[in-house]
Design a protein around this motif. Structure first.
Motif, mmCIF file in Angstrom:
data_model
loop_
_atom_site.group_PDB
_atom_site.id
_atom_site.type_symbol
_atom_site.label_atom_id
_atom_site.label_comp_id
_atom_site.label_asym_id
_atom_site.label_seq_id
_atom_site.Cartn_x
_atom_site.Cartn_y
_atom_site.Cartn_z
ATOM 1 N N GLN A 160 11.035 82.818 12.931
ATOM 2 C CA GLN A 160 11.198 81.547 12.238
ATOM 3 C C GLN A 160 12.047 81.736 10.978
ATOM 4 O O GLN A 160 12.235 82.855 10.496
ATOM 5 N N SER A 161 12.559 80.631 10.448
ATOM 6 C CA SER A 161 13.497 80.726 9.321
ATOM 7 C C SER A 161 12.836 81.277 8.065
ATOM 8 O O SER A 161 13.498 81.893 7.231
ATOM 9 N N ASP A 189 15.415 86.159 24.894
ATOM 10 C CA ASP A 189 16.607 85.628 24.252
ATOM 11 C C ASP A 189 17.773 85.638 25.232
ATOM 12 O O ASP A 189 18.078 86.670 25.842
ATOM 13 N N THR A 239 14.195 78.987 26.313
ATOM 14 C CA THR A 239 14.916 77.770 25.976
ATOM 15 C C THR A 239 13.983 76.841 25.202
ATOM 16 O O THR A 239 12.762 77.051 25.183
ATOM 17 N N PRO A 240 14.517 75.806 24.567
ATOM 18 C CA PRO A 240 13.627 74.836 23.917
ATOM 19 C C PRO A 240 12.613 74.233 24.879
ATOM 20 O O PRO A 240 11.512 73.866 24.481
ATOM 21 N N ASP A 295 9.175 72.456 13.752
ATOM 22 C CA ASP A 295 10.594 72.196 13.976
ATOM 23 C C ASP A 295 11.407 73.487 14.045
ATOM 24 O O ASP A 295 12.613 73.484 13.826
ATOM 25 N N GLN A 296 10.736 74.594 14.363
ATOM 26 C CA GLN A 296 11.375 75.911 14.286
ATOM 27 C C GLN A 296 11.881 76.446 15.626
ATOM 28 O O GLN A 296 12.310 77.594 15.703
ATOM 29 N N ALA A 297 11.816 75.667 16.692
ATOM 30 C CA ALA A 297 12.223 76.186 17.997
ATOM 31 C C ALA A 297 13.649 76.713 17.983
ATOM 32 O O ALA A 297 13.936 77.803 18.493
ATOM 33 N N SER A 298 14.555 75.959 17.396
ATOM 34 C CA SER A 298 15.951 76.385 17.366
ATOM 35 C C SER A 298 16.117 77.677 16.575
ATOM 36 O O SER A 298 16.836 78.599 16.992
ATOM 37 N N ALA A 299 15.445 77.764 15.435
ATOM 38 C CA ALA A 299 15.526 78.979 14.625
ATOM 39 C C ALA A 299 15.001 80.186 15.391
ATOM 40 O O ALA A 299 15.586 81.280 15.345
ATOM 41 N N LEU A 341 14.979 80.718 18.577
ATOM 42 C CA LEU A 341 15.831 81.093 19.702
ATOM 43 C C LEU A 341 17.225 81.516 19.275
ATOM 44 O O LEU A 341 18.009 81.998 20.118
ATOM 45 N N ASN A 342 17.536 81.343 18.006
ATOM 46 C CA ASN A 342 18.892 81.652 17.527
ATOM 47 C C ASN A 342 18.876 82.489 16.260
ATOM 48 O O ASN A 342 19.793 82.405 15.447
#
Length: 360
Positions: free
Chosen positions: A77-78, A181, A204-205, A119-123, A125-126
């Motif tokens: 997570q971020s 990943d 994936t999300p 809201d951390q799914a994107s963080a 996975l990336n």
């Protein structure tokens, strides 16, 4: 005496003797299944992923099963320091009725994961350095699609009996699925290394939350996860069935060290192998897999200072019953005691003492 013990394979010990424990050398961080035991690593995880490893940015493979998968997801997570604190709070505050159904437990865990991911799914996975990989197990044979809890019970009883004869026999009942990943990061797992069929699917999300749930779905206690988008169709259970302590071929990653915060010095391959010490990885023909591994684990003295002189575990739900406040307080105290693990690790990094490092 230190709150931590250190156990290393020969290649890891040689690297530490020459260079100390450098964050830049660490390329893989595994995280075992074990339920509430994972709570004790909160402060250490916050130090590792909040300051120690970011000081030497590089691609790293984070791989976990069950609570280990959840911990490694927090690391991606971020704000990992806040994520580990949130995971510890959410996990500690689980509440159940006196005799919870599978549906009740599933509902609590789904909400826990929804609150944890936020809201951390994107963080997750990336992440610029971390490559997250989650292990789950897919049923085969009688466990491919059991109709109801009774069929599931018979299937796992048969799996346990087969496992007594060897892990090869268990491979007819379950197979490993690694959801990871999409950018890669676990090529060392791709070639076959044991008797279990292994599938790989991208995270994936759409499948992140169900993959985290599947990785920790306890047989008979929780329902199997029946749909993982992008993964083979089937029924999915806890990754610890096959990979309880992640007995994986780490030494294939020849240039990297593996830093493994673990509950003890031994690596037990599968959950069903717990009562069979001869199955421990360092005692078997695969012990060379651990050549580049450093295990850091709580010392006996550390454990004696914890509530009830033991690591938190699932039996605490029974011991404390409906006195949720007492259990939560005990687990929070264990989390606080885990700061001594963080401090012992930081001290070792600052002043490496090879005399503290035992052979695996």
């Amino acid at each position: 005496m230190s709150a931590l013990t250190f156990h290393a394979g020969p290649r890891a010990r040689a690297r530490i003797r020459t260079h100390g424990l450098q964050a830049a050398d660490i390329g893989i961080i595994p995280a075992a299944a074990g339920g509430p035991k994972g709570l004790i690593f909160q402060a250490l995880d916050q130090f590792l992923f909040g300051s120690y490893l970011p000081a030497a940015p590089r691609p790293r493979t984070l791989i976990g099963a069950s609570i280990g998968a959840w911990r490694m997801a927090a690391a991606c997570q971020s704000d990992p320091v806040a994520a580990f604190a949130r995971l510890g709070r959410l996990y500690s505050e689980q509440r159940y009725s006196a005799k919870p159904s599978q549906q009740e437990i599933d509902g609590v865990c789904r909400q826990l994961l929804a609150d944890f991911i936020g809201d951390q799914a994107s963080a997750m996975l990336n992440h610029p350095q971390h490559r997250l990989h989650l292990i789950s197990n897919r049923g085969r044979g009688a466990l491919a699609a059991p109709l109801g809890r009774s069929a599931e019970l018979r299937g796992f009883a048969w799996a346990a009996m087969r496992n007594l004869t060897g892990r090869r026999a268990l491979a007819a009942m379950v197979e490993r699925v690694v959801l990871g990943d999409a950018r890669g990061g676990a090529d060392w797992l791709r070639a076959p290394f044991d008797d279990f069929r292994t599938h790989f699917a991208p995270l994936t999300p759409a499948n992140l939350a169900p993959a985290l749930l599947a990785s920790g779905s306890l047989p008979l206690i929780m329902q199997p996860v029946r749909a993982l988008p992008g993964a083979p169709a089937g029924h999915y259970w806890d990754g610890g069935i096959i990979d309880y302590h992640l007995a994986l071929p780490y030494a294939r990653q020849t240039d990297d060290l593996v830093l493994y915060p673990h509950f003890g010095e031994h690596i037990v391959p599968g959950w069903l192998d717990k009562a069979m010490p001869w199955r421990r990885l360092a005692r078997g023909p695969q012990r060379a897999w651990l050549d580049n591994v450093l295990i850091v684990a709580p010392s006996a003295r550390f454990v004696q200072r914890l509530p009830r002189a033991k690591l938190p575990d699932r039996k605490d739900f029974t011991y404390y019953g409906l006195d949720h406040g007492a259990r939560i307080a005990a687990w929070q105290r264990a989390i606080g005691e885990g700061e001594r693990l963080r401090d012992a690790f930081a001290e070792f990094v600052a002043r490496p003492d090879l005399a503290l490092v035992q052979a695996l």
